[in-house]
Design a protein around this motif. Structure first.
Motif, short mmCIF file in Angstrom:
data_model
loop_
_atom_site.label_atom_id
_atom_site.label_comp_id
_atom_site.label_asym_id
_atom_site.label_seq_id
_atom_site.Cartn_x
_atom_site.Cartn_y
_atom_site.Cartn_z
N ASP A 55 0.82 -1.21 0.00
CA ASP A 55 0.00 0.00 0.00
C ASP A 55 0.86 1.27 0.00
OD1 ASP A 55 -2.47 1.02 -0.13
OD2 ASP A 55 -2.99 0.78 1.99
N LEU A 58 3.18 1.52 -3.31
CA LEU A 58 2.47 1.91 -4.54
C LEU A 58 1.97 3.35 -4.46
CD1 LEU A 58 0.66 -1.45 -5.26
CD2 LEU A 58 2.55 -0.47 -6.53
N ASN A 216 -6.28 2.46 -10.51
CA ASN A 216 -5.68 2.12 -9.23
C ASN A 216 -6.00 0.67 -8.87
OD1 ASN A 216 -4.70 2.01 -6.68
ND2 ASN A 216 -5.66 3.89 -5.97
N LYS A 218 -4.18 -1.00 -6.73
CA LYS A 218 -3.42 -1.21 -5.49
C LYS A 218 -4.19 -2.16 -4.56
CE LYS A 218 -3.26 2.24 -2.77
NZ LYS A 218 -3.26 3.67 -2.55
#
Lengths: 259, 313
Positions: A55, A58, A216, A218
């Protein structure tokens, strides 16, 4: 063929210039320090640790890449005009569209170098800290982060051809922030302002602003979720089309500028 | 028939003035034909519209009215610039790049690549005397060194037409001498050189034709011999003359003039060189004491000042 070569040459100059600037080295160092720094959270168990590592790493990669892309593109064309470096280039048989595309290519080349360094740091930290574990989802997460950055770079470039660079920088940051919370913001504003005029205005902004959140992945990497291939292709296509549209606008706008 | 390198017809450029509602006229109704080959001097005081004209020729700014072409190709078409090399007054390049990287890029824009591009880059750097510092970043180079790099970029691709804005700006006396030699060399190669300059004494010896621009309008165009007053003059300094009125009348009939010089209490007589013996005869009749006689020819600088006024405004 010569057109592509011209774009390549301008891109190379922009990349060399960008990569040799101290601000680039500082930003890159900040990102690498943040990625390595995320390993100090050793008091969590391994699973939470891995999630936090991914987390934080990234997020650092995205913010540093976006900062590099916006800084280079937003100052690229106005800077060349202000410092008069644009004259010797456009005095050759180089079109203004080639110049704009070259500046974009160079900025993205610089971002690619930075992203490669950050991705390698991330993979190394994962492998070293998590006892040889590497999540290969990073192979599609990073390219989509790159595409998201490309959209931002194209928007910054288009803005820099119509307004001053500080204003273009400010607007680019706003687009970056709003683009990442667009869906939530849309739902919230629609609920708060139900009149037809407001709804039409909000809807207009919603469609014009880029859906950066779509790039995104992530969470998918952190929570080991599988993303359907069709969604990946659709997102990639959307990103490419949006970037192309912004670059077209930037080219049209720069063609009309008096140097 | 001689090929035309630059053709300008009715160029006009208006800029918004400080007060946005008004327009400032930078160039007005400019017609100019520059023949291919030779050195063409584009002269004018500051603010005459020289740089604006060059910018319109290179497509940096559009003309409000009129059109132009380079070797027959309209300036709006980027292909028109294929045969052009441009050196701005103060060439600015990316300061983080080396001289070699900058010149190599311009060689690439001119269409060369691979080994040929590398060879051309080296040849250009040697030609302008920048080879020794080719790996030095431009941020560490002096103004004169950057000017040489600028010259190399202008020469990239062996252009037929070179447009230069104050090319000797920033060069030391040795650099200027080398530049003059290079310009002569380029002229001998048959290139067309279109040079905007303030150094009129340098231009006079090099230019085949000149154009003088003043307040955006063309005030003279031709060979330096056509621009300057063709007839030489004599200037005679006199002393010991009490009565000058009748002499002044006779000198005026010869196309000359007479003026007292308060600082020396002498008299200065100026007349066409062709009337030298008649003037001397008149002076002998009046038993005037001649202090000095000199002959002078109007230089390009004199002609320039005559055409634009001594202040240039």
């Amino acid at each position: 063929m010569q057109a592509l070569r011209n774009i390549g040459i301008i891109g190379r100059i922009t990349m060399l210039e960008g990569a040799r600037k101290q601000v680039f080295h500082v930003l890159l160092m900040v990102a690498v320090v943040m990625i390595f720094g995320s390993t100090v959270l050793a008091h969590f168990d391994d699973k939470v640790q891995a999630k936090m590592l991914a987390d934080l790493s990234l997020a650092s990669m995205f913010f540093v890449s976006a900062a590099i892309a916006i800084t280079i593109t937003v100052t690229g064309v106005p800077g060349e005009m202000e410092q008069k470096t644009v004259y010797p280039v456009l005095a050759k048989a180089v079109t203004r569209s080639q110049f704009v595309l070259g500046k974009f290519a160079g900025a993205m080349g610089t971002v690619a170098i930075g992203m490669a360094v950050m991705a390698l740091a991330f993979v190394f930290v994962e492998w070293w800290f998590l006892a040889g574990h590497i999540d290969f989802a990073v192979l599609y997460v990073v390219p989509f982060l790159f595409l998201e950055t490309a959209i931002l770079a194209a928007i910054s470039l288009a803005l820099s051809t119509v307004c001053s660079w500080p204003l273009a920088w400010f607007l680019s940051v706003i687009v970056c922030l709003v683009g990442n919370v667009k869906f939530q913001l849309y739902a919230s504003l629609m609920a708060k302002h139900p009149t037809p005029f407001n709804k039409a205005a909000i809807s207009g902004f919603y469609h014009v602003l880029p859906s950066l959140e779509s790039f995104n992945f992530k969470d998918a990497l952190v929570h080991h979720m599988t993303v359907p291939n069709v969604y990946l292709w659709q997102t990639a296509l959307y990103g490419l089309c949006y970037t192309a549209a912004m670059l077209t606008l930037a080219s049209i706008s720069f063609r009309r500028r008096e140097l | 028939m001689t090929e035309t390198a630059i053709h300008i017809a009715g160029f006009r450029k208006e800029y918004p003035a400080a007060r946005r509602k008004e327009m400032r006229l930078a160039v007005n109704n400019l017609d100019l034909d520059v023949p291919a080959g030779g050195l063409f001097g584009f002269l004018g005081p500051n603010g005459a519209g020289k740089t604006t004209t060059i910018k319109m020729l290179l497509g940096f700014i559009p003309a409000t009215l009129g059109d132009a072409s380079l070797f027959g190709v309209p300036v709006e078409d980027p292909a028109a610039r294929r045969a052009v090399g441009y050196l701005p007054e103060q060439p600015y390049f990316h300061k983080f790049l080396t001289a070699q990287e900058v010149v190599a890029a311009h060689v690439g824009f001119a269409g060369a690549h691979g080994r040929a591009a590398k060879e051309q880059t080296e040849a250009l750097l040697r030609r302008v005397g920048a080879y020794d510092y080719r790996t030095l970043r431009l941020s560490k180079c002096s103004k004169g060194m950057v000017q040489r790099v600028g010259l190399a970029t202008a020469l990239a691709g062996d252009p037929k037409l070179l447009i230069m804005d104050e090319p000797s700006s920033g060069l030391d006396p040795i650099g200027r001498k080398e530049l003059r030699a290079l310009l002569q060399e380029l002229k001998d190669e048959g290139k067309t050189l279109f040079i905007s300059s303030h150094l009129l004494s340098e231009m006079e010896s090099l230019c085949d034709r000149v154009a003088v621009l003043h307040q955006g309008e063309l005030v003279a165009c031709g060979t330096p011999g056509e621009i300057t007053r063709g007839d030489d003059e004599i200037a005679v300094l006199l002393d010991g003359l009490d009565e000058t009125e009748s002499l002044a009348r006779e000198i005026a009939t010869l196309g000359g003039s007479l003026a007292r010089q308060p600082e020396t209490r002498g008299i200065r007589l100026v007349a066409p060189a062709a009337a030298l013996y008649r003037v001397m005869g008149l002076l002998e009749q009046r038993k005037a004491r001649v202090i000095s006689v000199s002959q002078r020819h109007e230089t390009l600088e004199d002609a320039f000042l005559r055409l634009v006024g001594s202040t240039g405004h």
